[in-house]
Design an enzyme around this catalytic site. Structure first.
Site, mmCIF file in Angstrom:
data_model
loop_
_atom_site.group_PDB
_atom_site.id
_atom_site.type_symbol
_atom_site.label_atom_id
_atom_site.label_comp_id
_atom_site.label_asym_id
_atom_site.label_seq_id
_atom_site.Cartn_x
_atom_site.Cartn_y
_atom_site.Cartn_z
ATOM 1 C CG HIS A 132 -1.911 -1.109 1.257
ATOM 2 N ND1 HIS A 132 -2.725 -1.413 0.187
ATOM 3 C CD2 HIS A 132 -2.197 -2.017 2.223
ATOM 4 C CE1 HIS A 132 -3.483 -2.465 0.506
ATOM 5 N NE2 HIS A 132 -3.177 -2.853 1.726
ATOM 6 C CG ASP A 168 -2.826 -8.712 0.843
ATOM 7 O OD1 ASP A 168 -2.081 -9.096 1.758
ATOM 8 O OD2 ASP A 168 -3.818 -7.959 1.028
ATOM 9 C CG HIS A 170 -6.485 -5.537 1.956
ATOM 10 N ND1 HIS A 170 -5.914 -6.430 2.830
ATOM 11 C CD2 HIS A 170 -7.636 -5.123 2.521
ATOM 12 C CE1 HIS A 170 -6.695 -6.551 3.898
ATOM 13 N NE2 HIS A 170 -7.746 -5.778 3.741
ATOM 14 C CG ASP A 257 -4.942 -10.386 3.547
ATOM 15 O OD1 ASP A 257 -4.837 -10.950 2.444
ATOM 16 O OD2 ASP A 257 -4.615 -9.195 3.740
HETATM 17 ZN ZN LIG Z 1 -4.036 -7.448 2.847
#
Ligand SMILES: [Zn+2]
Ligand SMILES: [Zn+2]
Length: 358
Positions: A132, A168, A170, A257
């Site tokens: 991120h 992931d 996200h 995740d």
């Molecule tokens: Zn994540």
């Protein structure tokens, strides 16, 4: 091609990785990386002759200045000295945060260099995957973007085609910004629907710009997607892209995740699917790029499923057997989920494949 039963695997670990403290209520808990190390030792991975511990080195100043603005680095340094303030609302400062971020991200670059030099065939960095972080911004538990740093390191070493396979749960919104116009870096990100899921970025239409058009691939999934729809999307999208791109090096975030036990997000994978995707990229790396393949753990906020995932990945890389407990998510893919995923898959293929001539 090497015998894949005896791949040499480097595991990045050193007690210095543990010098962080986001506080007791934060999803990234102190002890996380020690726990991974102890789990691998308890399951006999670390005593295998083809597995070695690699000591992470901090990120070099040159790489730090390549991936982040000086004023951002200065701000992190100031917070590091006092331990006051926050990188972002979900990423509080602590004393020594600069040094800790430098070593936890540097571990990925250390792994990349160990593979590129032929010291090992594959690496696993339990701390890596700070996808991120952007040039002038940190957040989402990410301070320095190790994935971007690893890609720049590989470019400096002369690699021309680098694949970032980011599974992931996200979206890898930070990494995407660095290479959005770069046809030498293909980023495939599978994630939960950004309409409601952090970081609210990673839409299918975002396929790259300029000469990078078609090299940025986003596939997203509705809430409660399970192994079946995810595998369908993987089979439809990933092999044609990998065959086209012929990566010289693959960096993989397995998406611990996205596991059903992990409730920071809402996908419902099991480690069967994680074994499937890891095996695909591992085999492709041997077929296409002399095995050059590195795994950065990324997210994973439920200890059990995080450890099962790490065990499965290490098992694929090292050839040493490990079976996690049987997993049965309390959900299944219904007709609506299948319809939406099939629709998303067709949209990805219709936008991306013609750009690349697939
Ligand atoms: Zn994540
Ligand atoms: Zn291998």
């Amino acid at each position: 091609m090497r015998n894949t039963d005896a791949c040499r695997v480097g595991f990045l670990w050193n007690p210095s990785l543990e010098t962080f403290d986001f506080g007791t209520k934060h999803p990234i808990k102190v002890g996380r990386f020690q726990m991974v190390r102890d789990f691998l030792a308890a399951n006999d991975f670390l005593s295998q002759p083809n597995v070695e511990i690699l000591t992470p080195k901090p990120l070099s100043d040159d790489l730090l200045k390549t991936i982040h603005a000086q004023k951002y680095l200065d701000a992190v340094q100031r917070m590091s000295e006092t331990g006051e303030g926050e990188i972002a609302i979900d990423t509080p400062a602590f004393p020594g945060i600069y040094e800790n971020a430098s070593i936890t991200s540097g571990a990925t670059v250390t792994g990349v260099n160990a593979v590129a030099s032929g010291k090992v065939d594959h690496f696993l960095s339990p701390t890596g995957g700070f996808h991120h972080a952007k040039f002038e911004w940190g957040g989402g538990f990410c301070i320095f973007n190790d994935v971007a740093a690893a890609v720049y390191e590989l470019k400096n070493l002369g690699f021309q085609r680098i694949l970032v396979a980011d599974f992931d749960v996200h979206h890898g919104n930070g990494t995407q910004t660095y290479f959005y116009e770069d046809p030498h870096v293909m980023q495939i990100s599978f994630h939960e629907d950004p309409e409601w899921m952090y970081p609210h970025d990673g839409f299918i239409e975002d396929i790259g710009e300029g000469s990078g058009r078609g090299y940025n691939i986003n596939m997203h999934f509705p809430m409660d997607s399970c192994d079946g729809v995810y595998k369908h999307a993987f089979d439809e999208i990933v092999p044609p892209l990998v065959e086209f791109f012929q990566p010289e090096f693959t960096i993989f975030l397995p998406g611990f995740d996205a596991h059903y036990r992990d409730r920071l997000a809402h996908l419902n994978l099991t480690t069967d699917l994680i074994r499937y995707t890891t095996t695909y990229f591992h085999n492709a790396a041997h077929r296409i790029s002399e095995g050059r393949f590195g795994v950065v753990a990324g997210g994973g906020y439920t200890n059990e499923s995080f450890k099962w995932g790490i065990g499965v990945v290490m098992s694929v890389l090292s050839g040493f057997s490990y079976e996690p407990p049987k997993q049965e998510p309390p959900y299944e893919d219904d007709d609506e989920t299948w319809d939406r995923v099939r629709g998303n898959v067709e949209k990805v293929k219709s936008l991306v494949f013609p750009e690349l001539g697939i």
